[in-house]
Design a protein around this motif. Structure first.
Motif, mmCIF file in Angstrom:
data_model
loop_
_atom_site.group_PDB
_atom_site.id
_atom_site.type_symbol
_atom_site.label_atom_id
_atom_site.label_comp_id
_atom_site.label_asym_id
_atom_site.label_seq_id
_atom_site.Cartn_x
_atom_site.Cartn_y
_atom_site.Cartn_z
ATOM 1 N N LYS A 6 0.833 -1.209 0.000
ATOM 2 C CA LYS A 6 0.000 0.000 0.000
ATOM 3 C C LYS A 6 0.867 1.259 0.000
ATOM 4 C CE LYS A 6 -4.210 -1.799 2.176
ATOM 5 N NZ LYS A 6 -5.080 -1.718 3.377
ATOM 6 N N THR A 7 1.909 1.249 0.831
ATOM 7 C CA THR A 7 2.819 2.399 0.875
ATOM 8 C C THR A 7 3.498 2.590 -0.470
ATOM 9 O OG1 THR A 7 3.202 2.126 3.241
ATOM 10 C CG2 THR A 7 4.881 3.341 2.004
ATOM 11 N N LEU A 25 -5.388 -7.877 -1.122
ATOM 12 C CA LEU A 25 -5.437 -6.521 -1.684
ATOM 13 C C LEU A 25 -6.424 -6.440 -2.852
ATOM 14 C CD1 LEU A 25 -1.687 -5.557 -1.397
ATOM 15 C CD2 LEU A 25 -3.608 -4.405 -0.280
ATOM 16 N N GLU A 42 -9.480 4.797 2.154
ATOM 17 C CA GLU A 42 -8.759 4.187 3.276
ATOM 18 C C GLU A 42 -9.708 3.679 4.351
ATOM 19 O OE1 GLU A 42 -5.482 3.511 3.985
ATOM 20 O OE2 GLU A 42 -5.048 4.035 1.923
ATOM 21 N N GLU A 50 -9.760 -6.120 -1.213
ATOM 22 C CA GLU A 50 -9.956 -4.774 -0.667
ATOM 23 C C GLU A 50 -10.118 -3.729 -1.765
ATOM 24 O OE1 GLU A 50 -6.981 -3.551 2.143
ATOM 25 O OE2 GLU A 50 -7.159 -5.404 3.301
ATOM 26 N N TRP A 93 -7.649 -2.744 -3.900
ATOM 27 C CA TRP A 93 -6.393 -2.067 -4.238
ATOM 28 C C TRP A 93 -5.808 -2.569 -5.547
ATOM 29 C CZ3 TRP A 93 -3.463 1.689 -1.640
ATOM 30 C CH2 TRP A 93 -4.044 2.172 -0.464
ATOM 31 N N LEU A 102 -8.009 4.226 -6.381
ATOM 32 C CA LEU A 102 -7.761 3.410 -5.191
ATOM 33 C C LEU A 102 -8.957 3.497 -4.256
ATOM 34 C CD1 LEU A 102 -4.043 4.314 -4.420
ATOM 35 C CD2 LEU A 102 -4.923 2.163 -5.325
ATOM 36 N N ARG A 125 1.066 4.003 -3.010
ATOM 37 C CA ARG A 125 0.843 5.438 -2.774
ATOM 38 C C ARG A 125 2.029 6.269 -3.262
ATOM 39 N NH1 ARG A 125 -0.151 3.833 2.431
ATOM 40 N NH2 ARG A 125 -2.277 3.232 2.788
#
Length: 120
Positions: free
Chosen positions: A19-20, A58, A81, A61, A63, A78, A23
């Motif tokens: 995820k990081t 992911l 959050e 979710e 992503w 995306l 981003r």
């Protein structure tokens, strides 16, 4: 005392790292495609199974988007959050509705039996 990263499972650490990296734009290529499972396993120093599980979760979710025989891509846009918290809230509400519905069905059945026995 364990640090927060030690308390997470391997796949949870990979999910957080992916995820990081998404981003930051450091994981996907210019077509939004991410590396394959084996490369992810090497990149995050985990087993192949752990990398596969992280990618699958992911995807669940929102992503990532898997395209069979093509690859896995970063979803655009995306997900929010807070979507996991929202999903849990909806699941909690649904569970409560199911409970209330079951209770009402039981009460209606009792009333129908009472009405049926008084009409006899």
């Amino acid at each position: 005392m364990e640090s927060a990263s030690q308390a997470l499972t391997a796949y949870e650490r990979v999910i957080a790292a992916i995820k990081t990296d998404i981003r930051n734009g450091t994981l996907q290529d210019d077509q939004n495609k991410i590396p394959g499972h084996r490369r992810l396993a090497v990149r995050y120093d985990v087993s192949l199974g752990t990398a596969q599980k992280a990618v699958r979760l992911l995807e669940d979710e929102g992503w990532l988007l898997a395209r069979p025989a093509v690859g896995v891509y970063v979803n655009d846009p995306l997900p929010d959050e807070d979507s996991n918290a929202s999903t849990q809230s909806v699941q909690d509400q649904l569970s409560e509705l199911r409970s209330v519905t079951a209770d009402l069905a039981t009460r209606i059945a009792r009333l129908e039996r009472a009405i049926g026995s008084s009409n006899s």
